[in-house]
Design an enzyme around this catalytic site. Structure first.
Site, PDB file in Angstrom:
ATOM      1  CE1 TYR A   1      24.410 -41.217  37.550  1.00 44.61           C
ATOM      2  CE2 TYR A   1      26.562 -40.141  37.449  1.00 44.61           C
ATOM      3  CZ  TYR A   1      25.599 -40.964  36.881  1.00 44.61           C
ATOM      4  OH  TYR A   1      25.826 -41.545  35.644  1.00 44.61           O
TER       5      TYR A   1
ATOM      6  CB  SER B   1      29.374 -43.317  35.695  1.00 49.57           C
ATOM      7  OG  SER B   1      29.839 -41.988  35.555  1.00 49.57           O
TER       8      SER B   1
HETATM    9  P1  NDP Z   1      19.668 -40.632  28.710  1.00 50.26           P
HETATM   10  O1  NDP Z   1      18.970 -39.741  29.669  1.00 50.26           O
HETATM   11  O2  NDP Z   1      19.779 -40.219  27.303  1.00 50.26           O
HETATM   12  O3  NDP Z   1      19.017 -42.091  28.768  1.00 50.26           O
HETATM   13  C1  NDP Z   1      18.625 -42.674  29.989  1.00 50.26           C
HETATM   14  C2  NDP Z   1      17.718 -43.850  29.704  1.00 50.26           C
HETATM   15  O4  NDP Z   1      17.348 -44.456  30.962  1.00 50.26           O
HETATM   16  C3  NDP Z   1      16.427 -43.441  29.020  1.00 50.26           C
HETATM   17  O5  NDP Z   1      16.120 -44.373  28.012  1.00 50.26           O
HETATM   18  C4  NDP Z   1      15.379 -43.518  30.113  1.00 50.26           C
HETATM   19  O6  NDP Z   1      14.128 -43.910  29.556  1.00 50.26           O
HETATM   20  C5  NDP Z   1      15.961 -44.658  30.971  1.00 50.26           C
HETATM   21  N1  NDP Z   1      15.420 -44.614  32.326  1.00 50.26           N
HETATM   22  C6  NDP Z   1      15.604 -43.661  33.271  1.00 50.26           C
HETATM   23  N2  NDP Z   1      14.884 -43.950  34.366  1.00 50.26           N
HETATM   24  C7  NDP Z   1      14.238 -45.109  34.105  1.00 50.26           C
HETATM   25  C8  NDP Z   1      13.330 -45.912  34.842  1.00 50.26           C
HETATM   26  N3  NDP Z   1      12.937 -45.577  36.086  1.00 50.26           N
HETATM   27  N4  NDP Z   1      12.839 -47.045  34.279  1.00 50.26           N
HETATM   28  C9  NDP Z   1      13.222 -47.392  33.024  1.00 50.26           C
HETATM   29  N5  NDP Z   1      14.085 -46.687  32.280  1.00 50.26           N
HETATM   30  C10 NDP Z   1      14.573 -45.549  32.816  1.00 50.26           C
HETATM   31  O7  NDP Z   1      21.128 -40.855  29.339  1.00 50.26           O
HETATM   32  P2  NDP Z   1      22.365 -41.786  28.889  1.00 50.26           P
HETATM   33  O8  NDP Z   1      22.064 -42.572  27.690  1.00 50.26           O
HETATM   34  O9  NDP Z   1      23.560 -40.922  28.906  1.00 50.26           O
HETATM   35  O10 NDP Z   1      22.447 -42.729  30.171  1.00 50.26           O
HETATM   36  C11 NDP Z   1      22.453 -44.138  30.121  1.00 50.26           C
HETATM   37  C12 NDP Z   1      23.239 -44.668  31.300  1.00 50.26           C
HETATM   38  O11 NDP Z   1      24.598 -44.255  31.194  1.00 50.26           O
HETATM   39  C13 NDP Z   1      22.761 -44.175  32.669  1.00 50.26           C
HETATM   40  O12 NDP Z   1      22.825 -45.242  33.583  1.00 50.26           O
HETATM   41  C14 NDP Z   1      23.797 -43.103  33.032  1.00 50.26           C
HETATM   42  O13 NDP Z   1      23.928 -42.951  34.419  1.00 50.26           O
HETATM   43  C15 NDP Z   1      25.035 -43.691  32.421  1.00 50.26           C
HETATM   44  N6  NDP Z   1      26.136 -42.779  32.106  1.00 50.26           N
HETATM   45  C16 NDP Z   1      25.937 -41.657  31.356  1.00 50.26           C
HETATM   46  C17 NDP Z   1      27.010 -40.825  31.071  1.00 50.26           C
HETATM   47  C18 NDP Z   1      26.841 -39.559  30.305  1.00 50.26           C
HETATM   48  O14 NDP Z   1      27.706 -38.670  30.440  1.00 50.26           O
HETATM   49  N7  NDP Z   1      25.825 -39.414  29.478  1.00 50.26           N
HETATM   50  C19 NDP Z   1      28.361 -41.166  31.495  1.00 50.26           C
HETATM   51  C20 NDP Z   1      28.448 -42.349  32.290  1.00 50.26           C
HETATM   52  C21 NDP Z   1      27.380 -43.136  32.555  1.00 50.26           C
HETATM   53  P3  NDP Z   1      12.692 -43.354  30.012  1.00 50.26           P
HETATM   54  O15 NDP Z   1      12.883 -41.945  30.478  1.00 50.26           O
HETATM   55  O16 NDP Z   1      11.872 -43.491  28.775  1.00 50.26           O
HETATM   56  O17 NDP Z   1      12.263 -44.287  31.092  1.00 50.26           O
HETATM   57  C1  8X3 Z   2      27.945 -39.381  33.887  1.00 49.10           C
HETATM   58  C2  8X3 Z   2      29.251 -38.718  33.801  1.00 49.10           C
HETATM   59  O1  8X3 Z   2      30.892 -37.254  35.052  1.00 49.10           O
HETATM   60  O2  8X3 Z   2      28.653 -36.388  34.731  1.00 49.10           O
HETATM   61  O3  8X3 Z   2      27.998 -40.535  34.649  1.00 49.10           O
HETATM   62  O4  8X3 Z   2      29.050 -38.125  36.297  1.00 49.10           O
HETATM   63  S1  8X3 Z   2      29.457 -37.575  35.034  1.00 49.10           S
END
Ligand code: NDP
Ligand code: 8X3
Length: 252
Positions: free
Chosen positions: A153, A140
């Site tokens: 985070y 991220s």
């Molecule tokens: P979502 O919340 O839409 O998706 C997160 C996914 O992670 C879900 O499928 C959830 O599935 C899974 N997950 C969470 N905890 C667990 C666990 N303990 N075991 C297995 N699976 C898990 O968020 P995003 O798609 O945005 O996030 C995906 C990744 O991208 C994350 O690592 C996030 O930190 C990162 N990210 C996101 C950004 C954003 O702005 N959206 C920017 C930068 C990075 P379930 O709940 O079914 O387990």
């Molecule tokens: C998710 C993006 O800027 O909210 O990783 O941390 S931010």
């Protein structure tokens, strides 16, 4: 022989979009997340594209659950994992360091960092045996820059950023490439999870500008996957055009 991509966090957001994109590129899929009903719906949706979809309800926070999840897969499926996308992760809460909840800290560290380690440790031996592979860690912008009230985070994502470099060094002799993608603000369920279901707070994060969407990240994964064998993309920082740093966003 079908080549497989194992994608964690496939039940939502980036993971779901990456799964669809890689299925369209001919990969069989191994999909991990906790919410089985979401994975079942995704498998159903992907059926016209590929019949080779294995779904496993796994909480990556538990090394035992990860081990059991891997053990539930047929040997010929595990032996053909060509791509691992370490995507499962979350932010839990936004609070100043002295006020953060210990349970939130633990969940972020256990999922974003330790979960990624457990999955990688389980998958890498199969890649070694088949003589290569590609691991993509979703980090991220928060791992590149700390921001106020993002402390733990940001720290987990910075750790994964550094871990990616270490993995690349260790896996070089085995022909396993290791990449990371560091997205800026992307509208998924991320903020809804961070703010524990508060829809107004989640929506406010994306007000006044156009954030990234899950498709943007999926297209970047496909770009990395499709590079020729001699090319390795080490790190991609992928930002909305309106976002110049973790906290600098041009609003209209
Ligand atoms: P979502 O919340 O839409 O998706 C997160 C996914 O992670 C879900 O499928 C959830 O599935 C899974 N997950 C969470 N905890 C667990 C666990 N303990 N075991 C297995 N699976 C898990 O968020 P995003 O798609 O945005 O996030 C995906 C990744 O991208 C994350 O690592 C996030 O930190 C990162 N990210 C996101 C950004 C954003 O702005 N959206 C920017 C930068 C990075 P379930 O709940 O079914 O387990
Ligand atoms: C998710 C993006 O800027 O909210 O990783 O941390 S931010």
């Amino acid at each position: 022989m079908v080549k497989y991509a194992l994608i964690t966090g496939a039940s939502s957001g980036f993971g779901e979009a990456i799964s669809e994109a890689l299925a369209k590129k001919g990969f069989g899929l191994i999909l991990f997340a906790r919410r089985l009903e979401r994975l079942e719906a995704l498998r159903e949706k992907l059926l016209p594209v590929t019949p080779h979809v294995y779904i496993v309800s796994v909480d990556v926070q538990s090394s035992e659950a990860v081990r059991n999840g891997m053990n539930s897969l047929d040997e010929d499926v595990k032996s053909n994992i060509d791509v691992l996308v370490n995507n499962a992760g979350l932010a839990a809460g936004r609070a100043s360091i002295e006020e953060g909840l210990v349970l939130d800290w633990e969940q972020m560290i256990d999922t974003n960092l330790k979960g990624l380690l457990y999955i990688s440790r389980a998958v890498i031996p199969f890649m070694k045996k088949r003589g290569g592979g590609l691991i993509i860690n979703i980090t991220s912008i928060a791992g590149k820059e700390a921001y106020s009230q993002g402390n733990v985070y940001c720290a987990t994502k910075a750790a994964v950023d550094h871990l990616t470099k270490g993995m690349r060094l260790d896996l070089l002799p085995f022909g396993i490439k290791v990449s990371s993608i560091a997205p800026g603000a992307a509208e998924t369920e991320f903020s809804l999870v961070r703010f524990k279901g508060n829809e107004a707070m989640a929506a406010a994060v994306y007000e006044g500008f156009t954030p990234l969407n899950a498709q943007d990240i999926a297209e970047t994964v496909v770009f990395i996957v499709e590079r020729p064998v001699h090319v390795s993309i080490h790190d991609v920082v992928l930002m909305p055009a309106a976002q110049a740093s973790a906290t600098t966003i041009r609003k209209h």
